[in-house]
Motif scaffolding. Structure first.
Motif, short mmCIF file in Angstrom:
data_model
loop_
_atom_site.label_atom_id
_atom_site.label_comp_id
_atom_site.label_asym_id
_atom_site.label_seq_id
_atom_site.Cartn_x
_atom_site.Cartn_y
_atom_site.Cartn_z
N LYS A 1 0.82 -1.20 0.00
CA LYS A 1 0.00 0.00 0.00
C LYS A 1 0.87 1.26 0.00
CE LYS A 1 -3.68 -2.18 2.73
NZ LYS A 1 -4.38 -2.14 4.03
N ALA A 2 0.26 2.35 -0.41
CA ALA A 2 0.91 3.65 -0.31
C ALA A 2 1.21 3.95 1.16
CB ALA A 2 0.02 4.74 -0.90
N GLY A 3 2.40 4.45 1.42
CA GLY A 3 2.79 4.77 2.79
C GLY A 3 3.38 3.60 3.54
N GLU A 4 3.43 2.41 2.92
CA GLU A 4 4.01 1.23 3.55
C GLU A 4 5.43 0.99 3.07
OE1 GLU A 4 0.52 -2.03 4.55
OE2 GLU A 4 1.58 -2.19 2.66
N VAL A 5 6.26 0.44 3.97
CA VAL A 5 7.56 -0.10 3.57
C VAL A 5 7.46 -1.62 3.61
CG1 VAL A 5 10.00 -0.33 4.16
CG2 VAL A 5 8.88 1.88 4.41
N LEU A 6 7.69 -2.24 2.46
CA LEU A 6 7.67 -3.70 2.34
C LEU A 6 9.11 -4.17 2.20
CD1 LEU A 6 6.24 -6.48 1.76
CD2 LEU A 6 6.35 -5.84 -0.66
N ALA A 7 9.57 -4.98 3.13
CA ALA A 7 10.93 -5.53 3.07
C ALA A 7 10.90 -6.91 2.43
CB ALA A 7 11.54 -5.61 4.46
N VAL A 8 11.74 -7.09 1.42
CA VAL A 8 11.92 -8.40 0.79
C VAL A 8 13.24 -8.96 1.33
CG1 VAL A 8 12.11 -9.68 -1.37
CG2 VAL A 8 10.73 -7.59 -1.28
N VAL A 9 13.14 -10.01 2.14
CA VAL A 9 14.29 -10.50 2.90
C VAL A 9 14.66 -11.91 2.46
CG1 VAL A 9 15.21 -10.85 5.23
CG2 VAL A 9 13.40 -9.16 4.86
N GLY A 10 15.95 -12.15 2.34
CA GLY A 10 16.39 -13.49 1.98
C GLY A 10 17.89 -13.52 1.73
N PRO A 11 18.45 -14.72 1.58
CA PRO A 11 19.89 -14.85 1.35
C PRO A 11 20.27 -14.42 -0.05
CG PRO A 11 18.81 -16.99 1.20
CD PRO A 11 17.76 -16.02 1.63
N ASN B 1 17.34 -7.60 11.04
CA ASN B 1 17.12 -6.50 11.98
C ASN B 1 16.66 -5.25 11.25
OD1 ASN B 1 17.79 -7.95 14.31
ND2 ASN B 1 19.97 -7.55 14.03
N GLU B 2 17.21 -5.04 10.06
CA GLU B 2 16.82 -3.90 9.24
C GLU B 2 15.33 -3.97 8.89
OE1 GLU B 2 20.17 -2.44 6.66
OE2 GLU B 2 18.76 -3.04 5.12
N ALA B 3 14.91 -5.15 8.51
CA ALA B 3 13.50 -5.35 8.15
C ALA B 3 12.59 -5.15 9.36
CB ALA B 3 13.30 -6.75 7.57
N MET C 1 6.70 -7.66 5.55
CA MET C 1 7.90 -8.29 5.01
C MET C 1 7.54 -9.55 4.25
SD MET C 1 9.69 -9.92 8.42
CE MET C 1 11.13 -10.44 7.50
N ILE C 2 8.41 -9.87 3.30
CA ILE C 2 8.31 -11.11 2.53
C ILE C 2 9.61 -11.86 2.74
CG2 ILE C 2 8.28 -12.12 0.23
CD1 ILE C 2 6.66 -9.72 -0.69
N LEU C 3 9.53 -13.12 3.11
CA LEU C 3 10.71 -13.97 3.17
C LEU C 3 10.79 -14.75 1.88
CD1 LEU C 3 10.88 -15.55 6.73
CD2 LEU C 3 12.26 -13.72 5.80
N ILE C 4 11.94 -14.65 1.22
CA ILE C 4 12.10 -15.31 -0.07
C ILE C 4 13.38 -16.14 -0.06
CG2 ILE C 4 13.29 -13.33 -1.12
CD1 ILE C 4 11.77 -13.95 -3.72
N SER C 5 13.34 -17.32 -0.62
CA SER C 5 14.51 -18.19 -0.69
C SER C 5 14.40 -19.07 -1.92
CB SER C 5 14.61 -19.06 0.57
OG SER C 5 15.75 -19.89 0.51
N GLN C 6 15.47 -19.12 -2.69
CA GLN C 6 15.52 -19.93 -3.91
C GLN C 6 14.32 -19.66 -4.81
OE1 GLN C 6 15.98 -23.90 -2.22
NE2 GLN C 6 18.20 -23.74 -2.38
N LEU D 1 8.39 -17.71 1.12
CA LEU D 1 8.18 -18.63 2.24
C LEU D 1 7.06 -18.17 3.15
CD1 LEU D 1 11.91 -19.31 3.22
CD2 LEU D 1 10.47 -20.62 1.67
N GLN D 2 6.97 -16.85 3.38
CA GLN D 2 5.95 -16.31 4.25
C GLN D 2 5.92 -14.80 4.08
OE1 GLN D 2 6.04 -17.97 8.19
NE2 GLN D 2 4.59 -16.51 9.04
N GLN D 3 4.77 -14.18 4.33
CA GLN D 3 4.68 -12.73 4.32
C GLN D 3 3.74 -12.28 5.42
OE1 GLN D 3 2.51 -10.78 1.04
NE2 GLN D 3 2.04 -12.83 0.23
N GLY D 4 3.92 -11.05 5.88
CA GLY D 4 3.08 -10.51 6.94
C GLY D 4 3.81 -9.40 7.67
N GLU D 5 3.26 -8.95 8.78
CA GLU D 5 3.93 -7.95 9.60
C GLU D 5 5.18 -8.59 10.21
OE1 GLU D 5 1.28 -6.35 12.48
OE2 GLU D 5 -0.18 -5.66 10.99
N PRO D 6 6.30 -7.84 10.27
CA PRO D 6 7.56 -8.43 10.72
C PRO D 6 7.47 -9.15 12.07
CG PRO D 6 7.98 -6.29 9.75
CD PRO D 6 6.49 -6.45 9.80
#
Length: 372
Positions: A31-41, A203-205, A212-217, A221-226
């Protein structure tokens, strides 16, 4: 930058899928005004995803939409260029032109407005990111943190539909990174656009992101509030990617669906979890608890005694890490080890030391049973 209404106009939606050259499946919105973190190796598909949103890479199929504007749709054969998408993009190493000053770098991103307005707009954004007095300096004459601010000013001065940040703090030292966190948090309150930030730093996320979205390969894997993802990881893969270290085996000894409680048995110890998934009595499960779910407090204070889940432990080791202490402790009657990070001042107050027998409490709402 003019404030926009937080509505469909600046809502980013992304549903993409591809097999090659890098497998990637993603479905999310911001959404507008949101920060979405895409996290993964590294190599997990984070930057590829960001480049697809920016229009620098093209997915095999799917749809990317910002507000009512379709940016990409394989079925409708829509493929807007990066310029048509009007995004603000800060690459990992900032992408500044070395032969241009800070001011000229910001102006270089403003070809969409009249020439007469560009300098004033650029100076205004350099002020907003606290770079007043430095517009004539070349990138080589700026610190890493200052270069990052120039790149951010250039991206935001465009009044973009979406702001994309690719590992925005990885090229600066820790002290500068802390200052930039505060800067982005301050700017975030002024922005009414979706912000998508790629990072490998959990920690940044947790600090900056609304979702946040957790992504791997290449897989989400999962998304939601950190905090929700941290407290309720879907499975052990997610838990470990979140950096959770306290993952244990247990046996289901009881279940109260009405009260939403599951009782878990570890050795002779019974632990309550404030969730009641469909599990059979006697079933073996894996469960996890984040660091903040473990209370390490003085028994004499009386606060610990009210907890359902009290565990006797013996401290095996203590490692001082600046303002915190990493404590490794073994349960008294079970061959399981807890890893806890606690503030140094608390460890000193409680006179914690190797070999000490003491008690911890586990918050039952933080005892989370993992999917098998």
């Amino acid at each position: 930058m003019p404030t926009r209404n937080v509505d469909l106009e600046t809502h980013l939606y992304c549903q993409i899928e591809q097999v090659s050259p890098i497998p990637l499946i993603a479905n999310f919105s911001c959404k507008a005004g949101e920060v979405l973190a895409v996290v993964g190796p590294s190599g997990g598909g984070k930057t590829t995803l960001l480049r697809m949103i920016a229009g620098l890479s093209v997915p095999e199929k799917g749809r990317i939409q910002c507000g009512e504007q379709q940016w990409f749709d394989d079925e409708l054969r829509i493929k807007l260029s990066p310029q048509q998408r009007h995004i603000g993009y800060v690459p990992q190493h900032f992408g500044l032109f070395p032969h241009l000053t800070a001011l000229e770098n910001v102006i270089s991103g403003l070809d969409h407005i009249p020439k007469s307005e560009r300098k004033a707009r650029a100076l205004d954004w350099l002020e907003r990111v606290n770079l007043h007095g430095l517009p004539a300096r070349l990138p080589a004459q700026l610190s890493g943190g200052q270069r990052q601010r120039v790149a951010l000013a250039r991206a935001l001065a465009r009044e973009p539909s979406v702001l994309l940040l690719d590992e925005p703090f990885s090229a600066v030292d820790r002290e500068t990174r802390e200052r930039l966190y505060i800067e982005l948090a301050r700017l975030k309150s002024q922005l009414s656009i979706p912000v998508v930030m790629v990072t490998h730093d959990m920690n940044e996320a947790l600090l900056l992101a609304d979702k946040m979205i957790l992504i791997s390969q290449g897989n989400m894997l999962q998304q939601g509030e950190p905090f929700e993802v941290l407290s309720h990881p879907r499975n052990e893969t997610v838990a470990r990617q979140m950096g959770l270290r306290n993952i244990f085996n247990a046996e289901v000894s009881g279940r109260d669906a009405e009260a939403n409680i599951t009782w878990l048995k570890m050795g002779e110890q019974i632990i309550a979890s404030d969730s009641a998934p469909e599990l059979a009595i006697g079933q073996e499960v894996r469960w996890v608890i984040p660091n903040q779910g473990i209370r390490f407090n003085a028994i004499s204070s009386g606060r610990l005694c009210r907890s359902i889940n009290k565990l006797d432990i013996v401290i095996e080791s203590m490692l001082v890490m600046g303002e915190s202490v990493r404590v490794k402790a073994r349960m008294a009657d079970v061959d399981e080890v807890f890893n806890m990070d606690i503030p140094s001042h608390l460890a000193e107050k409680l006179s914690l030391k190797t070999g000490l027998a003491t008690t911890i409490a586990l918050k039952s709402e933080q005892v989370h049973i993992l999917e098998s």
